[in-house]
Design an enzyme around this catalytic site. Structure first.
Site, short mmCIF file in Angstrom:
data_model
loop_
_atom_site.label_atom_id
_atom_site.label_comp_id
_atom_site.label_asym_id
_atom_site.label_seq_id
_atom_site.Cartn_x
_atom_site.Cartn_y
_atom_site.Cartn_z
N ASN A 9 0.78 -1.18 -0.08
CA ASN A 9 0.15 -0.04 0.22
C ASN A 9 0.92 1.21 0.06
O ASN A 9 1.38 1.42 1.10
CB ASN A 9 -0.96 0.08 1.40
CG ASN A 9 -1.62 1.48 1.40
OD1 ASN A 9 -1.75 1.89 0.27
ND2 ASN A 9 -2.49 1.35 2.65
N LYS A 11 0.21 4.19 -0.35
CA LYS A 11 -0.51 5.50 0.12
C LYS A 11 -0.29 6.62 -0.77
O LYS A 11 -0.36 6.35 -2.11
CB LYS A 11 0.06 5.84 1.66
CG LYS A 11 -0.22 4.57 2.38
CD LYS A 11 0.01 4.91 3.88
CE LYS A 11 0.00 3.39 4.79
NZ LYS A 11 -0.23 3.57 6.02
N HIS A 95 -9.32 1.40 5.02
CA HIS A 95 -8.37 1.63 5.54
C HIS A 95 -8.39 2.57 6.81
O HIS A 95 -9.19 3.77 6.64
CB HIS A 95 -7.09 2.32 4.66
CG HIS A 95 -5.68 2.16 5.09
ND1 HIS A 95 -5.53 2.94 5.99
CD2 HIS A 95 -4.80 1.32 5.22
CE1 HIS A 95 -4.10 2.81 6.30
NE2 HIS A 95 -3.56 1.62 5.84
N GLU A 97 -6.69 5.17 7.75
CA GLU A 97 -6.62 6.49 7.50
C GLU A 97 -7.72 7.17 6.82
O GLU A 97 -7.89 8.21 6.99
CB GLU A 97 -5.35 6.72 6.45
CG GLU A 97 -3.98 6.45 7.23
CD GLU A 97 -2.92 5.82 6.38
OE1 GLU A 97 -3.00 5.88 5.40
OE2 GLU A 97 -1.85 5.14 7.19
N GLU A 166 -5.16 -4.26 10.83
CA GLU A 166 -4.27 -3.44 11.13
C GLU A 166 -4.66 -2.64 12.33
O GLU A 166 -5.47 -1.55 12.26
CB GLU A 166 -4.32 -2.42 9.90
CG GLU A 166 -3.96 -3.02 8.60
CD GLU A 166 -3.06 -2.04 7.49
OE1 GLU A 166 -2.18 -2.59 6.98
OE2 GLU A 166 -3.89 -0.94 7.15
N GLY A 172 2.57 3.12 10.59
CA GLY A 172 3.37 3.89 10.55
C GLY A 172 4.17 4.29 11.73
O GLY A 172 4.92 5.49 11.79
N SER A 212 3.51 -1.55 10.63
CA SER A 212 4.91 -1.67 10.92
C SER A 212 5.73 -3.05 10.71
O SER A 212 6.50 -3.45 11.31
CB SER A 212 5.23 -1.13 12.22
OG SER A 212 4.87 0.19 12.58
#
Ligand code: 13P
Length: 252
Positions: A9, A11, A95, A97, A166, A172, A212
């Protein structure tokens, strides 16, 4: 036997030139990656380039999101049919985000899932708890609620469904979940799938870990019996680290 997946991904990262470079190097490593399906999810603007560069290889590609309608007056959106038109096999949906930064609700995600199935895409649906939810012992409840609502009234098409666990606090941050915690949550997700769709479907649905993931921790995750691969953010931007991770997934 479930398929194993190494999903990148990207992003909102990379230029066209960097994408081209990545593809060239990935193509040279593909022989080492036979045991896993490699999926690249670049920004929409490079999907055509990925299709051109990886089109005659075993690599698949996908969108990082999609809208729930096929077409119409939805400025700035992209439809599942358009992703299909670009040769996408997959689409990431829900996701964290998008849930957190762009305010996507489970009801919205449910509509997107329906549209993805309808278009013949394989959705990679992301679920996971925040740090606060984990600290308050709510992680399982949150993940269960996401699954129940996001999959409400949907029967996965026979071509499939992928789930990615996730945990938001691991994305991140450099702080990955422990293998044990990831395994336990992923086994719990499989239980929920059994409740929703029965044992056969639950047993054949790939469930990935994301958050991560790096070349130095992927092997431990893959040693867990319910973890079928990884959804990789930061470490997928560097072609060598992505290849190392995909190779570890392939070789389990
Ligand atoms: P990182 O691998 O950068 O933690 O991101 C994970 C992720 O969000 C993949 O979808």
């Amino acid at each position: 036997m479930r398929k194993k997946l190494a999903v990148a991904n990207w992003k909102m990262n990379k230029t066209r030139t960097e994408t081209q470079q990545f593809c060239q190097e990935l193509r040279q490593a593909l022989e080492q990656l036979h045991g896993t399906e490699v999926v690249i999810c670049p920004p929409y603007t490079y999907l055509d380039l990925i299709a051109e560069q990886m089109g005659n290889t075993s690599v698949s590609w996908g969108g990082q999101n999609c809208f729930w309608e096929e077409q119409g007056a939805y400025t700035g959106e992209i439809s599942p049919l358009m992703l299909r038109d670009l040769g996408c096999r997959y689409v990431i949906i829900g996701h964290s985000e998008r849930r957190q930064v762009l305010g996507e609700t489970d009801a919205v995600i449910n509509r997107k899932m329906a549209a993805a199935f309808q278009a013949g895409l394989i959705p990679i649906i992301c679920v996971g708890e925040t740090l606060q939810e984990r600290e308050n012992n709510l992680a399982r409840e949150v993940v269960k609620e996401q699954l129940v609502q996001d999959l409400h009234n949907l029967v996965p098409a026979s071509h499939g469904l992928v789930i990615a666990y996730e945990p938001v606090w691991a994305i991140g941050t450099g702080v990955n979940a422990s293998c044990d915690d990831a395994q336990q949550m992923i086994a719990f997700i499989r239980e929920q799938l059994t409740n929703l769709y029965g044992e056969d479907r639950a047993a054949s649905t790939p469930i990935l870990y994301g958050g991560s993931v790096r070349p130095d921790n992927i092997t431990e995750f893959m040693a867990e019996k319910d973890i079928d691969g990884a959804l990789i953010g930061g470490a997928s931007l560097d072609v060598n680290s992505f290849i190392t991770i995909a190779r570890s997934i392939a070789n389990v």
